[in-house]
Design an enzyme around this catalytic site. Structure first.
Site, PDB file in Angstrom:
ATOM      1  N   SER A 167       5.749  26.398  38.140  1.00  0.00           N
ATOM      2  CA  SER A 167       6.434  25.676  37.070  1.00  0.00           C
ATOM      3  C   SER A 167       7.798  25.237  37.598  1.00  0.00           C
ATOM      4  O   SER A 167       7.940  24.929  38.779  1.00  0.00           O
ATOM      5  CB  SER A 167       6.551  26.559  35.826  1.00  0.00           C
ATOM      6  OG  SER A 167       7.135  25.848  34.765  1.00  0.00           O
ATOM      7  N   TYR A 205       7.881  15.030  33.630  1.00  0.00           N
ATOM      8  CA  TYR A 205       7.866  16.208  34.500  1.00  0.00           C
ATOM      9  C   TYR A 205       8.366  17.452  33.771  1.00  0.00           C
ATOM     10  O   TYR A 205       7.762  18.520  33.877  1.00  0.00           O
ATOM     11  CB  TYR A 205       8.708  15.944  35.746  1.00  0.00           C
ATOM     12  CG  TYR A 205       8.638  17.048  36.765  1.00  0.00           C
ATOM     13  CD1 TYR A 205       7.476  17.278  37.499  1.00  0.00           C
ATOM     14  CD2 TYR A 205       9.735  17.871  37.013  1.00  0.00           C
ATOM     15  CE1 TYR A 205       7.398  18.288  38.445  1.00  0.00           C
ATOM     16  CE2 TYR A 205       9.671  18.878  37.958  1.00  0.00           C
ATOM     17  CZ  TYR A 205       8.503  19.092  38.662  1.00  0.00           C
ATOM     18  OH  TYR A 205       8.436  20.106  39.589  1.00  0.00           O
ATOM     19  N   LYS A 209       6.008  20.895  32.899  1.00  0.00           N
ATOM     20  CA  LYS A 209       6.437  22.214  33.360  1.00  0.00           C
ATOM     21  C   LYS A 209       6.636  23.178  32.187  1.00  0.00           C
ATOM     22  O   LYS A 209       6.409  24.386  32.321  1.00  0.00           O
ATOM     23  CB  LYS A 209       7.706  22.104  34.206  1.00  0.00           C
ATOM     24  CG  LYS A 209       7.461  21.409  35.539  1.00  0.00           C
ATOM     25  CD  LYS A 209       6.335  22.071  36.309  1.00  0.00           C
ATOM     26  CE  LYS A 209       5.970  21.389  37.588  1.00  0.00           C
ATOM     27  NZ  LYS A 209       4.807  22.003  38.276  1.00  0.00           N
TER      28      LYS A 209
END
Length: 341
Positions: A167, A205, A209
């Site tokens: 992550s 993004y 995550k």
């Protein structure tokens, strides 16, 4: 927990610990996205620990084989092997899982590293936004279809298999807006063409995550007490890599500037992946790991609202993936339980 920009700067400028080494003799380690960057460096570290089998899961035959050859040359380890896996294609994931069903081999370490960073909407053949499918659907799909193999490994060899999902600390700055939370189909919304406007793609993004964190925590919550499987999420830090190759224009220029100032090498970042894969398991169940330490994830994740979102995301994910591959439904029913919360 709140994460400030100063915390990011301190983390990037701090000296990182050396890679931890253990004996992996007889064990099988699988690294997704292992032909370059963090995945490749983590695979190289595993190779120095003498695993019985080291599988580099890559989507490109040529680049994957080059990575296998590089590991043989630089480490002397001769049992690295390539298996093709394209996380942007559900069919490829199913074929990858078929291999493990046929050979009945053990799975001790699964590092789910593969990701893609894009600033514009591009759909996969399966109809999802590409970065979303790779990180938020296919990564859990691999984990759940290999769950029986990991549980069998634990039973037959008295071990504690690891699932490590890569992550990022950027999840601290992510949230899911109220309009999406009120939608009964959150995942379908987040992965749709209608949702993925140019503005939304700018923060894609950080969103994926965040969803990685929710998946790890949900899976851990559904593991029965005493389960041998250790699942966690790890932040490798901000590293030089090919992850941002899909960026263009101002975003690409800003990324290059940030990398020049703050980034450390993918070898350094990969040490965190290895630590999450082999360190003492006592405190690592469902953990978020930063700088080789268990750290509290974002306030949004641990809030009461975050826990509700986590449960809803899990239910929708299992439903979606069960339709992609019935083995998901079977694995959930056999090895998982209702949430322990």
């Amino acid at each position: 927990m709140r994460r400030k920009v100063l915390d990011f700067v301190r983390n990037q400028l701090a000296t990182q610990p050396p890679v931890v080494k253990v004996d992996l003799t007889g064990k099988t380690a699988i690294v997704l996205g292992a032909n370059t960057g963090l995945g490749f460096e983590a695979a190289k570290h595993f190779a120095t620990m003498n695993p019985g089998r080291l599988i580099l899961a890559c989507r490109n035959q040529t680049k994957g084989q080059a990575a296998v050859n590089n590991i043989k040359t630089t480490t002397g380890y001769t049992r690295a092997e390539l298996q093709i896996l394209d996380l942007a294609n559900f069919g490829s994931v199913k074929k990858f899982a078929d291999n493990f069903e046929r050979d009945g081999e053990r799975v001790d370490i699964l590092v789910a590293n593969a990701a893609t960073l894009m600033d514009k909407y591009e759909p996969t053949e399966d109809g999802w936004e590409t970065a979303f499918q790779v990180s938020c659907l296919s990564t859990p799909l691999v984990a759940l279809v290999l769950l029986p193999a990991m549980m069998r490994t634990a039973r037959e060899h008295s071990t504690f298999p690891r699932l490590v999902v890569v992550s990022s600390e950027v999840h601290y700055w992510a949230s899911i807006e109220k309009a999406v939370r009120e939608n009964p189909d959150m995942l379908k919304t987040l992965g749709s063409a209608e949702y993925c406007t140019p503005t939304k793609m700018m923060s894609r993004y950080v969103l994926v995550k965040l969803l990685n964190i929710f998946f790890v925590r949900a899976l851990n919550a559904h593991l029965p007490p005493g389960s041998p499987l250790i699942v966690n999420a790890v932040n490798p830090g901000f590293c030089y890599s090919e992850l941002t190759r899909g960026l263009t224009g101002v975003a690409a220029a800003f990324d290059r500037l940030m990398a020049w100032i703050f980034a450390y090498s993918t070898e350094v970042g990969s040490r965190h992946l290895v630590w999450a894969s082999v360190a003492s398991p006592d405190a690592l169940r469902g953990a978020y790991i930063n700088a080789c330490e268990v750290t509290e994830p974002s306030d949004f994740v641990v809030s009461a609202e975050g826990e509700k979102i986590q449960d809803r995301l899990w239910d929708e994910l299992v439903d979606i993936l069960g339709k992609v591959d019935p083995r998901v439904t079977a694995a959930v029913e056999q090895y998982l339980s209702p949430s322990s919360k």
